[in-house]
Design a protein around this motif. Structure first.
Motif, PDB file in Angstrom:
ATOM      1  N   LYS A   1       0.856  -1.184   0.000  1.00  0.00           N
ATOM      2  CA  LYS A   1       0.000   0.000   0.000  1.00  0.00           C
ATOM      3  C   LYS A   1       0.889   1.231   0.000  1.00  0.00           C
ATOM      4  CE  LYS A   1      -2.595   1.076   3.642  1.00  0.00           C
ATOM      5  NZ  LYS A   1      -3.718   1.101   4.630  1.00  0.00           N
ATOM      6  N   THR A   2       0.596   2.205  -0.857  1.00  0.00           N
ATOM      7  CA  THR A   2       1.488   3.369  -1.003  1.00  0.00           C
ATOM      8  C   THR A   2       0.757   4.698  -0.915  1.00  0.00           C
ATOM      9  OG1 THR A   2       1.296   3.274  -3.425  1.00  0.00           O
ATOM     10  CG2 THR A   2       3.140   2.081  -2.419  1.00  0.00           C
ATOM     11  N   ASP A   3      -0.478   4.729  -0.482  1.00  0.00           N
ATOM     12  CA  ASP A   3      -1.138   6.019  -0.351  1.00  0.00           C
ATOM     13  C   ASP A   3      -0.405   6.845   0.716  1.00  0.00           C
ATOM     14  OD1 ASP A   3      -2.486   3.928   1.363  1.00  0.00           O
ATOM     15  OD2 ASP A   3      -3.281   5.751   2.300  1.00  0.00           O
TER      16      ASP A   3
ATOM     17  N   TYR B   1      15.324   4.660   7.541  1.00  0.00           N
ATOM     18  CA  TYR B   1      13.939   4.196   7.486  1.00  0.00           C
ATOM     19  C   TYR B   1      13.435   3.940   8.897  1.00  0.00           C
ATOM     20  CZ  TYR B   1      15.729  -0.469   8.481  1.00  0.00           C
ATOM     21  OH  TYR B   1      16.355  -1.532   9.093  1.00  0.00           O
ATOM     22  N   ASN B   2      12.107   3.900   9.035  1.00  0.00           N
ATOM     23  CA  ASN B   2      11.447   3.518  10.278  1.00  0.00           C
ATOM     24  C   ASN B   2      10.410   2.452   9.949  1.00  0.00           C
ATOM     25  OD1 ASN B   2      12.395   5.516  12.488  1.00  0.00           O
ATOM     26  ND2 ASN B   2      11.945   6.825  10.728  1.00  0.00           N
ATOM     27  N   LEU B   3      10.444   1.361  10.701  1.00  0.00           N
ATOM     28  CA  LEU B   3       9.565   0.225  10.444  1.00  0.00           C
ATOM     29  C   LEU B   3       8.785  -0.110  11.709  1.00  0.00           C
ATOM     30  CD1 LEU B   3       8.617  -2.206   8.681  1.00  0.00           C
ATOM     31  CD2 LEU B   3      10.631  -3.446   9.536  1.00  0.00           C
ATOM     32  N   ASP B   4       7.468  -0.190  11.580  1.00  0.00           N
ATOM     33  CA  ASP B   4       6.597  -0.566  12.691  1.00  0.00           C
ATOM     34  C   ASP B   4       5.713  -1.730  12.262  1.00  0.00           C
ATOM     35  OD1 ASP B   4       6.950   1.585  14.884  1.00  0.00           O
ATOM     36  OD2 ASP B   4       6.712   2.767  13.059  1.00  0.00           O
ATOM     37  N   VAL B   5       5.726  -2.792  13.054  1.00  0.00           N
ATOM     38  CA  VAL B   5       4.851  -3.941  12.818  1.00  0.00           C
ATOM     39  C   VAL B   5       3.908  -4.036  14.013  1.00  0.00           C
ATOM     40  CG1 VAL B   5       4.706  -6.392  12.316  1.00  0.00           C
ATOM     41  CG2 VAL B   5       6.719  -5.092  11.581  1.00  0.00           C
TER      42      VAL B   5
ATOM     43  N   HIS C   1       2.458  -0.912   4.415  1.00  0.00           N
ATOM     44  CA  HIS C   1       2.137   0.442   3.963  1.00  0.00           C
ATOM     45  C   HIS C   1       3.452   1.224   3.919  1.00  0.00           C
ATOM     46  CE1 HIS C   1      -0.271   4.421   4.701  1.00  0.00           C
ATOM     47  NE2 HIS C   1       0.245   4.341   3.487  1.00  0.00           N
ATOM     48  N   VAL C   2       3.880   1.592   2.724  1.00  0.00           N
ATOM     49  CA  VAL C   2       5.159   2.279   2.538  1.00  0.00           C
ATOM     50  C   VAL C   2       4.904   3.744   2.211  1.00  0.00           C
ATOM     51  CG1 VAL C   2       7.312   2.373   1.228  1.00  0.00           C
ATOM     52  CG2 VAL C   2       6.258   0.156   1.739  1.00  0.00           C
TER      53      VAL C   2
ATOM     54  N   LEU D   1       3.972  -0.653   8.864  1.00  0.00           N
ATOM     55  CA  LEU D   1       4.180   0.699   8.371  1.00  0.00           C
ATOM     56  C   LEU D   1       5.670   0.943   8.192  1.00  0.00           C
ATOM     57  CD1 LEU D   1       3.124   3.541   7.658  1.00  0.00           C
ATOM     58  CD2 LEU D   1       3.299   4.112  10.098  1.00  0.00           C
ATOM     59  N   LEU D   2       6.050   1.294   6.981  1.00  0.00           N
ATOM     60  CA  LEU D   2       7.455   1.576   6.651  1.00  0.00           C
ATOM     61  C   LEU D   2       7.537   2.997   6.120  1.00  0.00           C
ATOM     62  CD1 LEU D   2      10.418   0.808   6.101  1.00  0.00           C
ATOM     63  CD2 LEU D   2       9.666  -0.251   3.957  1.00  0.00           C
ATOM     64  N   LYS D   3       8.279   3.843   6.833  1.00  0.00           N
ATOM     65  CA  LYS D   3       8.477   5.226   6.413  1.00  0.00           C
ATOM     66  C   LYS D   3       9.944   5.459   6.077  1.00  0.00           C
ATOM     67  CE  LYS D   3       4.716   7.383   9.069  1.00  0.00           C
ATOM     68  NZ  LYS D   3       4.399   8.441  10.074  1.00  0.00           N
ATOM     69  N   ALA D   4      10.203   6.175   4.995  1.00  0.00           N
ATOM     70  CA  ALA D   4      11.579   6.478   4.594  1.00  0.00           C
ATOM     71  C   ALA D   4      11.607   7.793   3.853  1.00  0.00           C
ATOM     72  CB  ALA D   4      12.147   5.369   3.711  1.00  0.00           C
ATOM     73  N   GLU D   5      12.733   8.460   3.933  1.00  0.00           N
ATOM     74  CA  GLU D   5      12.891   9.709   3.182  1.00  0.00           C
ATOM     75  C   GLU D   5      12.985   9.429   1.695  1.00  0.00           C
ATOM     76  OE1 GLU D   5      13.051  13.688   2.415  1.00  0.00           O
ATOM     77  OE2 GLU D   5      12.648  12.725   4.347  1.00  0.00           O
ATOM     78  N   THR D   6      13.682   8.351   1.311  1.00  0.00           N
ATOM     79  CA  THR D   6      13.865   8.014  -0.103  1.00  0.00           C
ATOM     80  C   THR D   6      13.472   6.561  -0.350  1.00  0.00           C
ATOM     81  OG1 THR D   6      16.134   7.152   0.051  1.00  0.00           O
ATOM     82  CG2 THR D   6      15.872   9.559  -0.130  1.00  0.00           C
TER      83      THR D   6
END
Length: 528
Positions: free
Chosen positions: A52-54, A117-121, A99-100, A131-136
């Protein structure tokens, strides 16, 4: 919940627990992230596991994220056949996807790109997506690699599980340059072999493939400006076309890996003369390249011009190591040129290296040179030069004191062809030894393990690289407080990572013993 990060107390609102080395050893993640917290629950990968990329600003027009997600799914589902009809898990324990969210719309890969990156399961019953958040996008790819190591096959459930949830991982690399050298001159490496090496690099979060393309023994790469150069290949079959080289760069880039091309001059270049004999001082004295011949520099200019169309990394490696000027001094026309210029052999070596640097700079590159150039005439090198240490310790310390950047590859510690160097040696080596100033430390841009090819080809390259390269990879990625103080404390995790590589089709050798050793008898993968 367990905790393996060192932070300050947040005014009494949150207490972070410092976990002892035993807990680090029991977490099977490689390389160890900057900060990890985990729990004691379990989720299962659903049949409809999706991306998911929204909310992401990255549109993925090139499909890098989609391909990365597909590779993730393939590797976590490859080890065993999954029974999606097993009724044992409730809907609340199913993880439906990732969800990236990527903040930057840009997917240009270059030195210094943000790889954090930051990863939350979540725990069961919460939102069914990690949930995976990253600048790039490249930070996101690293996050996917970490997520893949949280997944294991549950033999009772016949399903892939994510144990120890909830996970909260915050991560970024210690060094921006984390390299692996391959050598396609001493032995030709087919494209599928190089691609497998690139895949395995991504598993360990290495991000620079240093391609030592040519050397004295062979010149396998097509150079359109000077098409006879690849006459120096071992055979017609053992060559790379421009399209091949472009494909290697493309393949690596989609996995977050830059390709550093090397054109080693003026030494290590005998193979050049099979196509253009005038590059040799004489037919009896074939290297270094003829410093007195203007054609030599015209050809280097043409090669680097062609390189610039293929290799987009900001750096190019121009070698400069092990230059024996005896050939120049004993060849009549070169000796006359030296006398006319008022140079001796050492002067001519300096002249050649500095002129080659100027050519590379004219094509937009910054230059990497082996350390001999610094040792002989460091003050004359272009200030953009990156000095590549290989001869031994103490070099990086002197390079940064001179205000130049450095890549560390101490041959006593990080040369993979030295089969008697153990993984403990690789793990224990510290690139910043005796460099304490933060300003000077920043000039060490990273390090590199070197897979020289004299005794390596497609038949044994993987087991010679792995798992020892992984030991250096953690040294280059993980923050200093996450690196085990005693290498042996990392043994269980490294053994687990080696077995994971085997499960993914990478022929990594046993951890126990020296490089490229076979198992010494029957036994579990995790005990070898």
């Amino acid at each position: 919940m367990g905790k393996i990060t060192v932070t300050n107390l947040l005014l009494g609102l949150l207490i972070h627990v410092i976990v002892v080395c035993a807990d680090v050893k029991n977490l099977n993640i490689w390389p160890m992230p900057s900060s990890v917290s985990y729990g004691h629950n379990t989720l299962y990968i659903g049949k409809d596991f999706k991306l998911k990329t929204d909310q992401s600003k990255y549109a993925d027009a090139s499909g890098i994220l989609k391909d990365g997600f597909t590779r993730l799914v393939d590797i976590i589902k490859a080890a065993h056949v999954i029974d999606y009809n097993n009724p044992g898990s409730s809907s609340s324990s199913i993880l439906h996807g990732i969800h990236v969210i990527v903040a930057s719309p840009n997917d240009e890969l270059q030195y210094g790109v943000d790889e954090s990156y930051n990863l939350d399961v979540p725990v069961p019953g919460k939102a069914g997506f990690a949930l995976l958040k990253a600048e790039t996008i490249y930070g996101a790819l690293h996050g996917l690699q970490t997520f893949s190591q949280l997944c294991h096959f549950n033999f009772s459930m016949r399903a892939v599980e994510v144990g120890q949830v909830p996970w909260t991982i915050s991560d970024e690399p210690r060094f921006s340059y984390r390299g692996l050298l391959i050598d396609t001159s001493r032995h030709y490496l087919p494209l599928p072999v190089i691609k497998k090496v690139i895949d395995s690099m991504a598993y360990a979060k290495l991000n620079v493939l240093h391609w030592h393309i040519v050397d004295s023994q062979s010149f396998p790469l097509e150079i359109p400006s000077y098409p006879k150069l690849w006459n120096g290949a071992y055979s017609i079959e053992e060559r790379y076309t421009v399209a091949d080289a472009t494909e290697i760069v493309r393949y690596a880039q989609r996995r977050g890996i830059n390709v550093l091309s090397e054109l080693d001059v003026p030494g290590h270049a005998r193979s050049w003369g099979f196509g253009y004999p005038s590059l040799w001082p004489s037919d009896k004295c074939m290297e270094p390249l003829d410093v007195s011949n203007e054609f030599t520099f015209k050809l280097i200019d043409g090669v680097l011009s062609d390189f610039s169309k293929i290799f987009k990394y900001k750096f190019v490696h121009l070698g400069g190591d092990e230059v024996d000027t005896h050939c120049w001094r004993k060849t009549s026309h070169v000796r006359k040129w030296l006398k006319k210029k008022g140079m001796n052999g050492t002067d001519a070596y300096e002249y050649f290296v500095l002129r080659a640097q100027k050519i590379a700079l004219s094509h937009g590159y910054e230059v990497v040179n082996w350390e001999e150039t610094f040792n002989h005439f460091g003050s004359k090198l272009d200030r953009k030069t990156v000095v590549h240490n290989w001869l031994g310790g103490g070099v990086a310390e002197r390079v940064v004191a001179a205000g130049l950047r450095c890549i560390v590859s101490n041959q006593d510690k990080w040369y993979l062809d030295h089969l008697d160097t153990t993984w403990q040696d690789f793990y224990s080596y510290e690139p910043l030894t005796n460099i304490t100033s933060p300003t000077k430390q920043k000039l060490v841009i990273g390090g590199e393990v070197c897979m020289w090819g004299e005794t390596i080809d497609g038949s044994d390259i993987e087991q010679t690289i792995w798992p020892r390269a992984a030991a250096a990879a953690e040294r280059l990625w993980s923050s200093s407080h996450q690196i085990a103080k005693d290498a042996q404390d990392a043994y269980a995790r490294l053994s687990h990572f080696r077995c994971l590589l085997n499960q993914r089709g990478v022929a990594a050798a046993p951890v126990v013993g020296y490089g490229r050793m076979a198992p010494d008898g029957p036994g579990s993968c995790y005990m070898q």
